[in-house]
Motif scaffolding. Structure first.
Motif, PDB file in Angstrom:
ATOM      1  N   LEU A  94     -61.428   3.388-103.607  1.00  0.00           N
ATOM      2  CA  LEU A  94     -61.372   2.580-102.403  1.00  0.00           C
ATOM      3  C   LEU A  94     -59.991   2.522-101.777  1.00  0.00           C
ATOM      4  CD1 LEU A  94     -63.657  -0.450-103.334  1.00  0.00           C
ATOM      5  CD2 LEU A  94     -64.238   1.574-101.997  1.00  0.00           C
ATOM      6  N   LEU A  95     -58.943   2.593-102.597  1.00  0.00           N
ATOM      7  CA  LEU A  95     -57.590   2.374-102.084  1.00  0.00           C
ATOM      8  C   LEU A  95     -56.754   3.641-101.945  1.00  0.00           C
ATOM      9  CD1 LEU A  95     -56.668  -0.890-104.021  1.00  0.00           C
ATOM     10  CD2 LEU A  95     -57.626  -0.670-101.722  1.00  0.00           C
ATOM     11  N   GLY A  96     -57.093   4.709-102.682  1.00  0.00           N
ATOM     12  CA  GLY A  96     -56.307   5.936-102.611  1.00  0.00           C
ATOM     13  C   GLY A  96     -56.455   6.617-101.258  1.00  0.00           C
ATOM     14  N   GLN A  97     -55.321   7.009-100.651  1.00  0.00           N
ATOM     15  CA  GLN A  97     -55.325   7.652 -99.337  1.00  0.00           C
ATOM     16  C   GLN A  97     -54.447   8.896 -99.335  1.00  0.00           C
ATOM     17  OE1 GLN A  97     -57.234   6.403 -96.511  1.00  0.00           O
ATOM     18  NE2 GLN A  97     -58.094   5.527 -98.373  1.00  0.00           N
ATOM     19  N   VAL A  98     -54.759   9.823 -98.447  1.00  0.00           N
ATOM     20  CA  VAL A  98     -53.976  11.048 -98.272  1.00  0.00           C
ATOM     21  C   VAL A  98     -53.020  10.856 -97.108  1.00  0.00           C
ATOM     22  CG1 VAL A  98     -54.061  13.506 -97.733  1.00  0.00           C
ATOM     23  CG2 VAL A  98     -55.846  12.479 -99.126  1.00  0.00           C
ATOM     24  N   SER A 149     -54.219   4.275 -92.729  1.00  0.00           N
ATOM     25  CA  SER A 149     -55.194   3.223 -92.978  1.00  0.00           C
ATOM     26  C   SER A 149     -56.385   3.769 -93.763  1.00  0.00           C
ATOM     27  CB  SER A 149     -55.687   2.635 -91.646  1.00  0.00           C
ATOM     28  OG  SER A 149     -54.627   2.078 -90.922  1.00  0.00           O
ATOM     29  N   ILE A 150     -56.990   2.918 -94.561  1.00  0.00           N
ATOM     30  CA  ILE A 150     -58.140   3.316 -95.369  1.00  0.00           C
ATOM     31  C   ILE A 150     -59.253   3.839 -94.468  1.00  0.00           C
ATOM     32  CG2 ILE A 150     -59.977   2.427 -96.868  1.00  0.00           C
ATOM     33  CD1 ILE A 150     -57.902   0.494 -98.028  1.00  0.00           C
ATOM     34  N   GLY A 151     -59.786   4.995 -94.830  1.00  0.00           N
ATOM     35  CA  GLY A 151     -60.864   5.608 -94.079  1.00  0.00           C
ATOM     36  C   GLY A 151     -60.423   6.570 -93.004  1.00  0.00           C
ATOM     37  N   THR A 152     -59.103   6.669 -92.748  1.00  0.00           N
ATOM     38  CA  THR A 152     -58.620   7.567 -91.698  1.00  0.00           C
ATOM     39  C   THR A 152     -58.816   9.031 -92.078  1.00  0.00           C
ATOM     40  OG1 THR A 152     -56.934   5.930 -91.162  1.00  0.00           O
ATOM     41  CG2 THR A 152     -56.651   8.122 -90.238  1.00  0.00           C
ATOM     42  N   VAL A 153     -58.534   9.367 -93.338  1.00  0.00           N
ATOM     43  CA  VAL A 153     -58.638  10.742 -93.815  1.00  0.00           C
ATOM     44  C   VAL A 153     -59.685  10.794 -94.926  1.00  0.00           C
ATOM     45  CG1 VAL A 153     -57.389  12.704 -94.791  1.00  0.00           C
ATOM     46  CG2 VAL A 153     -56.192  11.070 -93.315  1.00  0.00           C
ATOM     47  N   PRO A 175     -68.308  11.593 -93.757  1.00  0.00           N
ATOM     48  CA  PRO A 175     -68.460  10.180 -93.415  1.00  0.00           C
ATOM     49  C   PRO A 175     -68.720   9.292 -94.622  1.00  0.00           C
ATOM     50  CG  PRO A 175     -70.377  11.452 -92.742  1.00  0.00           C
ATOM     51  CD  PRO A 175     -69.328  12.436 -93.119  1.00  0.00           C
ATOM     52  N   HIS A 176     -69.278   9.863 -95.711  1.00  0.00           N
ATOM     53  CA  HIS A 176     -69.544   9.024 -96.887  1.00  0.00           C
ATOM     54  C   HIS A 176     -68.265   8.612 -97.592  1.00  0.00           C
ATOM     55  CE1 HIS A 176     -69.425  13.256 -98.181  1.00  0.00           C
ATOM     56  NE2 HIS A 176     -68.916  12.800 -99.303  1.00  0.00           N
ATOM     57  N   ASP A 177     -67.125   9.243 -97.229  1.00  0.00           N
ATOM     58  CA  ASP A 177     -65.851   8.853 -97.824  1.00  0.00           C
ATOM     59  C   ASP A 177     -65.228   7.659 -97.120  1.00  0.00           C
ATOM     60  OD1 ASP A 177     -65.483  10.480 -99.978  1.00  0.00           O
ATOM     61  OD2 ASP A 177     -64.560  12.096 -98.860  1.00  0.00           O
ATOM     62  N   LEU A 178     -65.690   7.334 -95.939  1.00  0.00           N
ATOM     63  CA  LEU A 178     -65.097   6.232 -95.198  1.00  0.00           C
ATOM     64  C   LEU A 178     -65.542   4.901 -95.798  1.00  0.00           C
ATOM     65  CD1 LEU A 178     -65.498   7.479 -91.531  1.00  0.00           C
ATOM     66  CD2 LEU A 178     -63.616   7.841 -93.116  1.00  0.00           C
ATOM     67  N   VAL A 179     -64.620   3.988 -95.880  1.00  0.00           N
ATOM     68  CA  VAL A 179     -64.945   2.665 -96.420  1.00  0.00           C
ATOM     69  C   VAL A 179     -65.639   1.851 -95.341  1.00  0.00           C
ATOM     70  CG1 VAL A 179     -64.009   0.548 -97.363  1.00  0.00           C
ATOM     71  CG2 VAL A 179     -63.012   2.726 -98.006  1.00  0.00           C
ATOM     72  N   ARG A 180     -66.807   1.354 -95.649  1.00  0.00           N
ATOM     73  CA  ARG A 180     -67.568   0.607 -94.651  1.00  0.00           C
ATOM     74  C   ARG A 180     -67.420  -0.897 -94.896  1.00  0.00           C
ATOM     75  NH1 ARG A 180     -70.468   5.146 -95.992  1.00  0.00           N
ATOM     76  NH2 ARG A 180     -71.159   6.417 -94.253  1.00  0.00           N
ATOM     77  N   PRO A 210     -53.884  17.338 -87.151  1.00  0.00           N
ATOM     78  CA  PRO A 210     -55.059  17.997 -87.721  1.00  0.00           C
ATOM     79  C   PRO A 210     -55.584  17.344 -89.000  1.00  0.00           C
ATOM     80  CG  PRO A 210     -53.460  19.632 -87.034  1.00  0.00           C
ATOM     81  CD  PRO A 210     -52.776  18.297 -86.935  1.00  0.00           C
ATOM     82  N   VAL A 211     -54.705  16.681 -89.752  1.00  0.00           N
ATOM     83  CA  VAL A 211     -55.164  16.036 -90.981  1.00  0.00           C
ATOM     84  C   VAL A 211     -56.100  14.883 -90.660  1.00  0.00           C
ATOM     85  CG1 VAL A 211     -54.453  14.800 -93.051  1.00  0.00           C
ATOM     86  CG2 VAL A 211     -53.058  16.678 -92.191  1.00  0.00           C
ATOM     87  N   TRP A 212     -55.825  14.206 -89.541  1.00  0.00           N
ATOM     88  CA  TRP A 212     -56.615  13.025 -89.203  1.00  0.00           C
ATOM     89  C   TRP A 212     -57.833  13.365 -88.336  1.00  0.00           C
ATOM     90  CZ3 TRP A 212     -53.508  11.612 -92.547  1.00  0.00           C
ATOM     91  CH2 TRP A 212     -52.129  11.592 -92.390  1.00  0.00           C
ATOM     92  N   SER A 213     -57.923  14.604 -87.866  1.00  0.00           N
ATOM     93  CA  SER A 213     -58.986  14.977 -86.935  1.00  0.00           C
ATOM     94  C   SER A 213     -59.942  15.982 -87.549  1.00  0.00           C
ATOM     95  CB  SER A 213     -58.362  15.582 -85.668  1.00  0.00           C
ATOM     96  OG  SER A 213     -59.342  16.191 -84.867  1.00  0.00           O
ATOM     97  N   SER A 214     -61.234  15.810 -87.312  1.00  0.00           N
ATOM     98  CA  SER A 214     -62.233  16.742 -87.823  1.00  0.00           C
ATOM     99  C   SER A 214     -62.329  18.009 -86.980  1.00  0.00           C
ATOM    100  CB  SER A 214     -63.606  16.070 -87.892  1.00  0.00           C
ATOM    101  OG  SER A 214     -63.999  15.632 -86.600  1.00  0.00           O
ATOM    102  N   ASP A 215     -61.494  18.137 -85.931  1.00  0.00           N
ATOM    103  CA  ASP A 215     -61.535  19.324 -85.089  1.00  0.00           C
ATOM    104  C   ASP A 215     -61.192  20.594 -85.856  1.00  0.00           C
ATOM    105  OD1 ASP A 215     -62.146  17.702 -82.983  1.00  0.00           O
ATOM    106  OD2 ASP A 215     -60.123  17.719 -82.112  1.00  0.00           O
TER     107      ASP A 215
END
Length: 252
Positions: A218-222, A203-207, A247-252, A236-241
């Motif tokens: 806005l639409l390109g995702q990893v 989903s958009i904003g996950t990574v 955060p500025h990459d997340l679509v608001r 690990p790709v989806w987690s900041s751990d």
């Protein structure tokens, strides 16, 4: 023509859990990494696959570092020694990020993209970067002005779709356990379906998409391209751990 070896069966340690089991049983990470590098070199030179844009010269150095960690009893990271290939629109420190265009041939990354940094933090081995459709523009074929056209490993007369076809072909034929692609309109899902893999466009904003040349901000995702359904999650790709958070990459 079809390859002489069957895609996805080149190694016993061909999925994430199998790599972990091999390490626990005493196989060194250097041995696993060298095996994949040898397979990659053999297939790229003989199969007319053209999936790889550049091999990471530091892959074995990374593997030896992991072996030292294991020798000290540190084996807690979830992707320890998992060989992974990266689409050539994602920054890997010290390697060119060309997005498949000769115009960016000298564009050397100064740092890892967030997604790559997270993979490294989780213990993955970055084996190589993969060919892609120039500027990620084509969902149908994978052709670049840097490395030409990538073929489908099941039959090199056919295409692996695009634009992440290099990653899909490389993983399918056994050059790596998993790979990262990017997807705006079909660029992970199409190549995965053409090469017998599991592909996930999250989903958009996950990574975070920082450090990636993308067709649409806005639409390109990893996302991942792998052989088995459990592996496509690659937490690990989806987690900041395991790396930075942007955060500025997340679509608001």
């Amino acid at each position: 023509m079809a390859l002489t070896s069957t895609p996805a069966t080149a190694h016993e340690d061909s999925d994430i859990s199998a790599v972990s089991e091999a390490l626990v049983s005493g196989t060194t990470c250097e041995t696993i990494t060298r095996r994949y590098l040898d397979e990659l070199s053999k297939l790229e030179s003989s199969a007319e696959l053209n999936a790889i844009s550049m091999v990471n010269p530091d892959a074995l150095t990374q593997a030896r570092a992991i072996d030292r960690r294991f020798a000290q009893g540190d084996n807690s990271r979830p992707l320890e020694c998992v060989p992974i290939v990266i689409k050539d629109n994602m920054d890997v420190k010290g390697l060119p990020t060309t997005a498949g265009s000769a115009a960016l041939a000298d564009n050397i990354a100064k740092r890892d993209s967030i997604a790559v940094a997270r993979l490294r933090g989780a213990g993955a081995i970055i084996l190589a970067k993969t060919n892609m459709a120039e500027w990620a523009f084509s969902p149908m074929r994978t052709i670049s002005s840097t490395h030409g056209e990538t073929a489908n490993p099941f039959d090199t007369r056919y295409v692996p779709a695009g634009s992440s076809g290099g990653t899909a072909s490389a993983v399918s034929v056994g050059m790596a356990v998993a790979g990262l692609g990017s997807d705006t309109g079909n660029s992970i899902r199409g190549p995965a379906s053409h090469t017998g893999l599991v592909g996930l466009r999250p989903s958009i904003g996950t990574v975070p998409i920082e450090g990636i040349v993308r067709w649409s901000r806005l639409l390109g995702q990893v996302g991942g391209e792998v052989k088995l359904i459990p592996d496509v999650i690659m937490p690990p790709v989806w987690s900041s751990d395991h790396g930075g958070h942007a955060p500025h990459d997340l679509v608001r």
